[in-house]
Scaffold this motif. Structure first.
Motif, PDB file in Angstrom:
ATOM      1  N   PRO A   1      -3.246  95.307  25.595  1.00 61.44           N
ATOM      2  CA  PRO A   1      -3.741  93.969  26.018  1.00 61.44           C
ATOM      3  C   PRO A   1      -2.661  92.886  25.622  1.00 61.44           C
ATOM      4  CG  PRO A   1      -3.310  94.990  23.605  1.00 61.44           C
ATOM      5  CD  PRO A   1      -3.187  96.192  24.732  1.00 61.44           C
ATOM      6  N   GLU A   2      -2.837  92.189  27.559  1.00 56.64           N
ATOM      7  CA  GLU A   2      -2.008  91.060  27.491  1.00 56.64           C
ATOM      8  C   GLU A   2      -2.687  89.853  27.496  1.00 56.64           C
ATOM      9  OE1 GLU A   2       0.654  92.423  30.513  1.00 56.64           O
ATOM     10  OE2 GLU A   2       1.954  93.904  28.747  1.00 56.64           O
ATOM     11  N   VAL A   3      -2.583  88.826  28.656  1.00 55.74           N
ATOM     12  CA  VAL A   3      -3.438  88.316  29.383  1.00 55.74           C
ATOM     13  C   VAL A   3      -5.237  88.620  29.458  1.00 55.74           C
ATOM     14  CG1 VAL A   3      -3.596  86.852  30.590  1.00 55.74           C
ATOM     15  CG2 VAL A   3      -1.617  86.870  30.428  1.00 55.74           C
ATOM     16  N   LEU A   4      -5.219  89.761  29.737  1.00 51.32           N
ATOM     17  CA  LEU A   4      -6.428  90.248  30.047  1.00 51.32           C
ATOM     18  C   LEU A   4      -6.138  91.318  29.097  1.00 51.32           C
ATOM     19  CD1 LEU A   4      -7.310  90.612  34.112  1.00 51.32           C
ATOM     20  CD2 LEU A   4      -7.736  88.701  32.145  1.00 51.32           C
ATOM     21  N   ILE A   5      -7.536  91.574  27.951  1.00 50.74           N
ATOM     22  CA  ILE A   5      -8.011  93.102  27.459  1.00 50.74           C
ATOM     23  C   ILE A   5      -8.957  94.200  28.131  1.00 50.74           C
ATOM     24  CG2 ILE A   5      -6.939  91.699  25.550  1.00 50.74           C
ATOM     25  CD1 ILE A   5     -10.413  91.917  24.649  1.00 50.74           C
ATOM     26  N   TRP A   6      -8.831  95.373  27.986  1.00 51.09           N
ATOM     27  CA  TRP A   6      -9.281  96.536  28.369  1.00 51.09           C
ATOM     28  C   TRP A   6     -10.137  97.261  26.856  1.00 51.09           C
ATOM     29  CZ3 TRP A   6      -9.572  95.327  33.138  1.00 51.09           C
ATOM     30  CH2 TRP A   6      -8.014  95.043  33.496  1.00 51.09           C
TER      31      TRP A   6
ATOM     32  N   MET B   1     -13.436 102.428  34.008  1.00 52.12           N
ATOM     33  CA  MET B   1     -13.535 103.843  33.653  1.00 52.12           C
ATOM     34  C   MET B   1     -13.046 104.338  32.075  1.00 52.12           C
ATOM     35  SD  MET B   1     -14.381 104.703  37.010  1.00 52.12           S
ATOM     36  CE  MET B   1     -14.760 106.456  36.758  1.00 52.12           C
ATOM     37  N   PRO B   2     -13.903 105.800  31.732  1.00 52.87           N
ATOM     38  CA  PRO B   2     -13.552 106.015  29.968  1.00 52.87           C
ATOM     39  C   PRO B   2     -12.356 105.740  29.826  1.00 52.87           C
ATOM     40  CG  PRO B   2     -15.089 107.116  31.858  1.00 52.87           C
ATOM     41  CD  PRO B   2     -14.947 106.513  32.580  1.00 52.87           C
ATOM     42  N   HIS B   3     -11.780 105.890  28.776  1.00 52.14           N
ATOM     43  CA  HIS B   3     -10.851 105.607  27.755  1.00 52.14           C
ATOM     44  C   HIS B   3     -10.155 107.255  27.183  1.00 52.14           C
ATOM     45  CE1 HIS B   3      -9.594 101.235  28.425  1.00 52.14           C
ATOM     46  NE2 HIS B   3     -10.197 101.248  29.760  1.00 52.14           N
ATOM     47  N   PRO B   4     -10.239 108.125  27.465  1.00 48.46           N
ATOM     48  CA  PRO B   4      -9.307 108.971  26.919  1.00 48.46           C
ATOM     49  C   PRO B   4      -8.769 109.401  25.861  1.00 48.46           C
ATOM     50  CG  PRO B   4      -7.375 109.107  27.958  1.00 48.46           C
ATOM     51  CD  PRO B   4      -9.008 108.078  28.631  1.00 48.46           C
TER      52      PRO B   4
ATOM     53  N   ASN C   1       0.925 109.354  33.290  1.00 47.69           N
ATOM     54  CA  ASN C   1       1.441 110.953  32.238  1.00 47.69           C
ATOM     55  C   ASN C   1      -0.661 110.460  31.588  1.00 47.69           C
ATOM     56  OD1 ASN C   1       2.947 111.341  33.213  1.00 47.69           O
ATOM     57  ND2 ASN C   1       4.307 110.769  32.226  1.00 47.69           N
ATOM     58  N   ASN C   2      -0.980 109.455  31.591  1.00 48.12           N
ATOM     59  CA  ASN C   2      -2.074 108.611  30.680  1.00 48.12           C
ATOM     60  C   ASN C   2      -2.489 107.703  30.976  1.00 48.12           C
ATOM     61  OD1 ASN C   2      -1.608 110.682  27.548  1.00 48.12           O
ATOM     62  ND2 ASN C   2       0.617 109.553  28.350  1.00 48.12           N
ATOM     63  N   PRO C   3      -3.557 107.830  32.072  1.00 52.18           N
ATOM     64  CA  PRO C   3      -4.410 106.667  32.624  1.00 52.18           C
ATOM     65  C   PRO C   3      -5.745 106.605  31.177  1.00 52.18           C
ATOM     66  CG  PRO C   3      -4.830 108.908  33.265  1.00 52.18           C
ATOM     67  CD  PRO C   3      -3.312 109.401  32.771  1.00 52.18           C
ATOM     68  N   ASN C   4      -5.750 105.497  31.421  1.00 52.93           N
ATOM     69  CA  ASN C   4      -6.192 104.392  31.297  1.00 52.93           C
ATOM     70  C   ASN C   4      -6.652 104.539  29.222  1.00 52.93           C
ATOM     71  OD1 ASN C   4      -7.494 102.852  32.867  1.00 52.93           O
ATOM     72  ND2 ASN C   4      -9.821 103.595  32.327  1.00 52.93           N
ATOM     73  N   HIS C   5      -5.232 105.190  28.770  1.00 49.78           N
ATOM     74  CA  HIS C   5      -5.026 105.658  27.338  1.00 49.78           C
ATOM     75  C   HIS C   5      -4.802 104.514  26.691  1.00 49.78           C
ATOM     76  CE1 HIS C   5      -3.485 107.347  22.788  1.00 49.78           C
ATOM     77  NE2 HIS C   5      -4.478 108.769  23.728  1.00 49.78           N
TER      78      HIS C   5
ATOM     79  N   PHE D   1      -5.900 118.128  32.028  1.00 42.97           N
ATOM     80  CA  PHE D   1      -5.187 117.404  32.895  1.00 42.97           C
ATOM     81  C   PHE D   1      -5.754 116.990  33.753  1.00 42.97           C
ATOM     82  CE2 PHE D   1      -2.737 117.211  36.890  1.00 42.97           C
ATOM     83  CZ  PHE D   1      -2.139 116.375  36.551  1.00 42.97           C
ATOM     84  N   LEU D   2      -6.861 117.938  34.415  1.00 41.02           N
ATOM     85  CA  LEU D   2      -8.103 117.809  36.011  1.00 41.02           C
ATOM     86  C   LEU D   2      -9.147 116.384  35.230  1.00 41.02           C
ATOM     87  CD1 LEU D   2      -9.555 120.171  38.445  1.00 41.02           C
ATOM     88  CD2 LEU D   2     -11.234 118.510  36.668  1.00 41.02           C
ATOM     89  N   ARG D   3      -9.818 116.888  33.739  1.00 36.81           N
ATOM     90  CA  ARG D   3     -10.926 115.620  33.762  1.00 36.81           C
ATOM     91  C   ARG D   3      -9.931 114.820  32.572  1.00 36.81           C
ATOM     92  NH1 ARG D   3     -11.823 120.989  32.994  1.00 36.81           N
ATOM     93  NH2 ARG D   3     -14.281 121.373  32.938  1.00 36.81           N
ATOM     94  N   LYS D   4      -9.363 114.284  32.561  1.00 35.68           N
ATOM     95  CA  LYS D   4      -7.955 113.015  31.628  1.00 35.68           C
ATOM     96  C   LYS D   4      -7.635 112.913  33.475  1.00 35.68           C
ATOM     97  CE  LYS D   4      -3.823 112.990  30.734  1.00 35.68           C
ATOM     98  NZ  LYS D   4      -2.484 113.951  29.903  1.00 35.68           N
TER      99      LYS D   4
END
Length: 339
Positions: free
Chosen positions: A137-142, A245-248, A124-128, A254-257
């Motif tokens: 954010p857990e062991v690794l952070i993004w 990849m980018p974080h929106p 529903n919200n990739p990379n958000h 929808f398509l661009r997200k």
């Protein structure tokens, strides 16, 4: 000077509607029963054959080779559970859930309900940063902001997270099991009793087989090899998809997200099989119910349409996808290395 604000178009009546029309004109979202009968049969035979070899070899260090083989079989079974969750195999919910719990809970030892909820939120919200659990954010952070305030071991991991990424994947199999148990205990799955019972069946069968057939030292070695390689392989199927990849910000249509946050991986049939079709991540995110074999056919249509409307379409080789993900992890940890 007048500034014109362009409002993002919504999913309905948008660029996606036109893309969806073009894809549907070729029937690419129709079920592929022959493909899935063949794939499910092969994966089932891999799992059954691995355990048959385990019992035939018996108490021997050669069973570590079986552990390595079963790590591949378990990862392929997990990829099948992924397709089941998206209803790529069965059209309706009930058979998808039954088969998904058999593959996930009993086969892999992971709560199907917990993973499905987590994965749905990711789609529903990739990379958000706030809404996608896969970049929490857990062991690794993004996200660079997540590095601020980290101390001790957490700070050490963040400073070196690019180098630690693949070693940490050896713990992914265990993490899936621990997270599954925590989710069930917290009441985060719809049928906790059933999910618990199926996981208990898996754990009893798994540990009984190991400690009855093998010596204690061999059994422990088997667990380490099996779970570590399973985690590395499974993690390598997901790492190329969105990392780096980018974080929106949530205002995208929808398509661009879906397109701008995803990365495709080029390759032939071997990459298709090894990654379970997830190498067509852009197409999968746009059409999550599309059967895996149709993603390859949809790919040139989606790529051409993105070029037509001016939307960046990221596609790279497998090794380069890992380089980009690791480079991004290294950049995110920079604040702690420079402080």
């Amino acid at each position: 000077m007048t500034v014109t604000t362009v409002r993002p178009r919504t999913k309905s009546g948008s660029d996606f509607a036109e893309l969806n029309r073009r894809v549907n004109a070729l029937g690419l979202q129709k079920r592929q029963p022959v493909y899935y009968v063949l794939r499910l049969t092969i994966v089932t035979l891999m799992v059954a054959g691995g355990w048959a070899a385990f019992f035939l070899i018996g108490s021997s260090w050669w069973t570590l080779a079986v552990a390595a083989f079963l790590s591949v079989a378990f990862a392929q079974l997990a990829l099948v559970a992924h397709d089941l969750a998206h209803r790529q195999v069965f059209r309706t919910k009930r058979p998808s859930e039954i088969a998904g719990r058999l593959a996930g809970n009993i086969g892999v030892g992971m709560s199907y309900g917990w993973w499905m909820d987590k994965h749905t939120r990711h789609h529903n919200n990739p990379n958000h940063d706030d809404l996608d659990p896969d970049v929490a954010p857990e062991v690794l952070i993004w996200a660079t902001e997540s590095a601020i305030g980290r101390r001790g071991l957490a700070a050490f991991v963040t400073r070196h997270q690019a180098g630690l990424f693949f070693p940490l994947l050896t713990l992914l199999g265990i993490d899936l099991k621990v997270s599954s148990v925590k989710a069930i205990r917290a009441g985060q799955v719809k049928r906790p009793g059933l999910e618990s019972a199926l996981l208990v069946v898996h754990f009893i069968a798994y540990f009984t087989a190991l400690f009855v057939v093998l010596s204690p030292l061999q059994a422990l070695a088997f667990i380490v090899v099996h779970q570590a390689l399973f985690g590395v392989y499974l993690g390598m199927t997901f790492a190329p998809n969105h990392k780096g990849m980018p974080h929106p910000d949530g205002t995208e249509d929808f398509l661009r997200k879906q397109v701008l946050t995803s990365r495709n991986v080029r390759g032939g049939w071997f990459v298709d099989v090894a990654l379970g079709g997830l190498n067509y991540q852009i197409e999968h995110h746009l059409f999550p119910g599309m059967p895996t074999p149709s993603l390859r056919k949809a790919q040139p249509i989606v790529q051409a349409y993105c070029a037509e409307i001016g939307v960046a379409y990221e596609q790279t080789g497998l090794i380069e996808s890992y380089r980009q993900a690791l480079r991004y992890l290294h950049e995110v940890g920079a604040p702690l290395r420079n402080s």
